[in-house]
Design a protein around this motif. Structure first.
Motif, PDB file in Angstrom:
ATOM      1  N   CYS A   2       3.184   7.775   1.816  1.00 33.53           N
ATOM      2  CA  CYS A   2       2.562   6.414   1.584  1.00 33.53           C
ATOM      3  C   CYS A   2       1.633   6.660   0.234  1.00 33.53           C
ATOM      4  O   CYS A   2       0.522   7.862   0.130  1.00 33.53           O
ATOM      5  N   ARG A  17       1.133  -0.943   0.091  1.00 36.18           N
ATOM      6  CA  ARG A  17      -0.073   0.426   0.048  1.00 36.18           C
ATOM      7  C   ARG A  17       1.099   1.113   0.213  1.00 36.18           C
ATOM      8  O   ARG A  17       0.678   2.395  -1.010  1.00 36.18           O
ATOM      9  N   MET A  18       2.331   1.337   0.707  1.00 37.07           N
ATOM     10  CA  MET A  18       2.547   2.734   1.027  1.00 37.07           C
ATOM     11  C   MET A  18       3.680   2.654  -0.184  1.00 37.07           C
ATOM     12  O   MET A  18       3.795   3.855  -0.284  1.00 37.07           O
ATOM     13  N   CYS A  42      -2.748   7.955  10.096  1.00 41.94           N
ATOM     14  CA  CYS A  42      -2.185   8.025  10.709  1.00 41.94           C
ATOM     15  C   CYS A  42      -0.438   8.567  10.191  1.00 41.94           C
ATOM     16  O   CYS A  42      -0.121   9.101   9.418  1.00 41.94           O
ATOM     17  N   PHE A  69      -0.741   4.741  -1.171  1.00 40.44           N
ATOM     18  CA  PHE A  69      -2.683   4.713  -1.498  1.00 40.44           C
ATOM     19  C   PHE A  69      -3.112   6.204  -0.538  1.00 40.44           C
ATOM     20  O   PHE A  69      -3.736   6.612  -1.595  1.00 40.44           O
ATOM     21  N   PHE A  70      -2.170   6.577   0.375  1.00 44.95           N
ATOM     22  CA  PHE A  70      -2.959   7.940   1.161  1.00 44.95           C
ATOM     23  C   PHE A  70      -2.608   8.843  -0.231  1.00 44.95           C
ATOM     24  O   PHE A  70      -3.231   9.779  -0.018  1.00 44.95           O
ATOM     25  N   PHE A  93      -3.232   1.025  13.023  1.00 41.18           N
ATOM     26  CA  PHE A  93      -3.774   2.483  11.535  1.00 41.18           C
ATOM     27  C   PHE A  93      -4.636   1.449  10.286  1.00 41.18           C
ATOM     28  O   PHE A  93      -5.268   2.096   9.976  1.00 41.18           O
ATOM     29  N   CYS A  94      -2.944   0.770   9.585  1.00 41.04           N
ATOM     30  CA  CYS A  94      -3.587   0.654   8.162  1.00 41.04           C
ATOM     31  C   CYS A  94      -4.238  -1.292   8.634  1.00 41.04           C
ATOM     32  O   CYS A  94      -3.395  -1.986   7.263  1.00 41.04           O
ATOM     33  N   VAL A 152       2.516   7.546   8.924  1.00 45.58           N
ATOM     34  CA  VAL A 152       3.206   7.418   7.937  1.00 45.58           C
ATOM     35  C   VAL A 152       2.746   8.336   7.003  1.00 45.58           C
ATOM     36  O   VAL A 152       3.423   7.577   5.478  1.00 45.58           O
ATOM     37  N   ARG A 153       1.566   8.609   7.225  1.00 51.26           N
ATOM     38  CA  ARG A 153       1.256   8.749   5.882  1.00 51.26           C
ATOM     39  C   ARG A 153       1.830   9.687   4.606  1.00 51.26           C
ATOM     40  O   ARG A 153       1.252   9.812   3.114  1.00 51.26           O
ATOM     41  N   PRO A 179      -8.543   1.325   6.594  1.00 52.44           N
ATOM     42  CA  PRO A 179      -7.420   1.757   6.814  1.00 52.44           C
ATOM     43  C   PRO A 179      -7.779   2.890   7.332  1.00 52.44           C
ATOM     44  O   PRO A 179      -7.777   4.486   6.924  1.00 52.44           O
ATOM     45  N   ASP A 180      -7.198   3.967   8.312  1.00 53.72           N
ATOM     46  CA  ASP A 180      -7.364   5.255   8.988  1.00 53.72           C
ATOM     47  C   ASP A 180      -6.319   6.353   8.533  1.00 53.72           C
ATOM     48  O   ASP A 180      -5.480   6.224   9.071  1.00 53.72           O
ATOM     49  N   CYS A 181      -6.097   6.576   7.590  1.00 51.21           N
ATOM     50  CA  CYS A 181      -5.364   7.176   6.831  1.00 51.21           C
ATOM     51  C   CYS A 181      -4.746   9.062   7.861  1.00 51.21           C
ATOM     52  O   CYS A 181      -3.740   8.920   7.820  1.00 51.21           O
TER      53      CYS A 181
HETATM   54  S1  SF4 Z   1      -1.082   6.415   5.404  1.00 52.22           S
HETATM   55 FE1  SF4 Z   1      -0.364   4.241   3.989  1.00 52.22          FE
HETATM   56  S2  SF4 Z   1       0.175   2.829   5.777  1.00 52.22           S
HETATM   57 FE2  SF4 Z   1      -1.046   5.001   5.802  1.00 52.22          FE
HETATM   58  S3  SF4 Z   1      -2.808   3.767   6.867  1.00 52.22           S
HETATM   59 FE3  SF4 Z   1      -3.235   4.571   4.922  1.00 52.22          FE
HETATM   60  S4  SF4 Z   1      -2.998   2.549   3.225  1.00 52.22           S
HETATM   61 FE4  SF4 Z   1      -1.853   2.564   5.149  1.00 52.22          FE
END
Ligand code: SF4
Length: 224
Positions: free
Chosen positions: A213, A156-157, A207, A215-216, A196-197, A209-210, A202-204
């Motif tokens: 990432c 995802r990241m 998060c 995905f974010f 989070f993930c 490390v968003r 996912p609780d982006c």
């Molecule tokens: S920002 Fe990325 S690592 Fe973080 S919860 Fe969302 S998808 Fe997962």
């Protein structure tokens, strides 16, 4: 833009480690075992395939008390061992592997675990991931074993190419994080996955490390 198995730069990887250290300052082994009984940890990891750590810990709290010695893991006690671990699922296969492994450890390794990945992987029920978890958790090998959380987060990241299977993902992650590759990073990635993930939602926004990432970033662009 980076291509190949590794998808982030060294400085991005360093920043991700710092953020994870801040978010999860303390880490620990998730599977309970006695400090002087390495085989207990191996048995717990074998039992953990497709099971939650909580369910394994519940089963082993009874199992390790009832059968406190490696020599107890023999065919004579098979039914009793099965009863203790029935709740973790796939118990027949897992107990078969545990009994075979106990016999090999006693007869070939003087009751100790081999501290070598190839040798560990020759034991029944021990694959690439399990051997990495054992070597990392018990003997501080600089590994990042890839379980379902670590695999999902890595892809995802966009830390490594999404074409990689779990084994290649681990090898690539260890190149990404270099000297920061260790079992504590593995544990922090699992904590990130649990907190989070999560697989489904996912609780982006919260998060840590968003900013690193894919995905974010992709989803933020879509919303703008
Ligand atoms: S920002 Fe990325 S690592 Fe973080 S919860 Fe969302 S998808 Fe997962």
């Amino acid at each position: 833009m980076l291509t190949g198995p590794i998808m982030v730069t060294s400085s991005q990887a360093e920043k991700i480690v710092l953020l994870l250290n801040e978010a999860f300052p303390s880490t620990h082994t998730f599977l309970n075992h006695k400090a002087n009984k390495d085989y207990e940890f191996l048995f717990a990891v074998i039992l953990s395939a497709q099971a939650t750590d909580a369910s394994v810990n519940q089963a082993t709290s009874v199992l390790f008390k009832k059968y406190p010695n490696l020599l107890d893991y023999n065919d004579k006690n098979k039914d009793g061992i099965l009863t203790c671990v029935k709740s973790v699922g796939l118990s027949n296969t897992k107990v078969k592997h545990i009994l075979q492994t106990a016999s090999i450890l006693i007869n070939q390794y003087h009751g100790k675990l081999p501290q070598d990945r190839e040798e560990l992987m020759k034991l029944p029920g021990v694959g690439f991931k399990t051997s990495g978890v054992v070597l990392g958790e018990l003997y501080d090998y600089p590994l990042i074993p890839v379980d379902t959380h670590v695999y999902r987060i890595s892809h995802r990241m966009g830390l490594v190419s999404n074409r990689l299977d779990p084994k290649k993902t681990e090898i690539a992650l260890e190149k990404v994080f270099k000297e920061e590759a260790n079992i504590h990073l593995h544990q922090r990635l699992i904590l990130l996955g649990r907190t989070f993930c999560k697989a489904k939602k996912p609780d982006c926004l919260n998060c840590p490390v968003r900013d690193y990432c894919n995905f974010f970033k992709k989803n933020s662009k879509k919303e703008n």
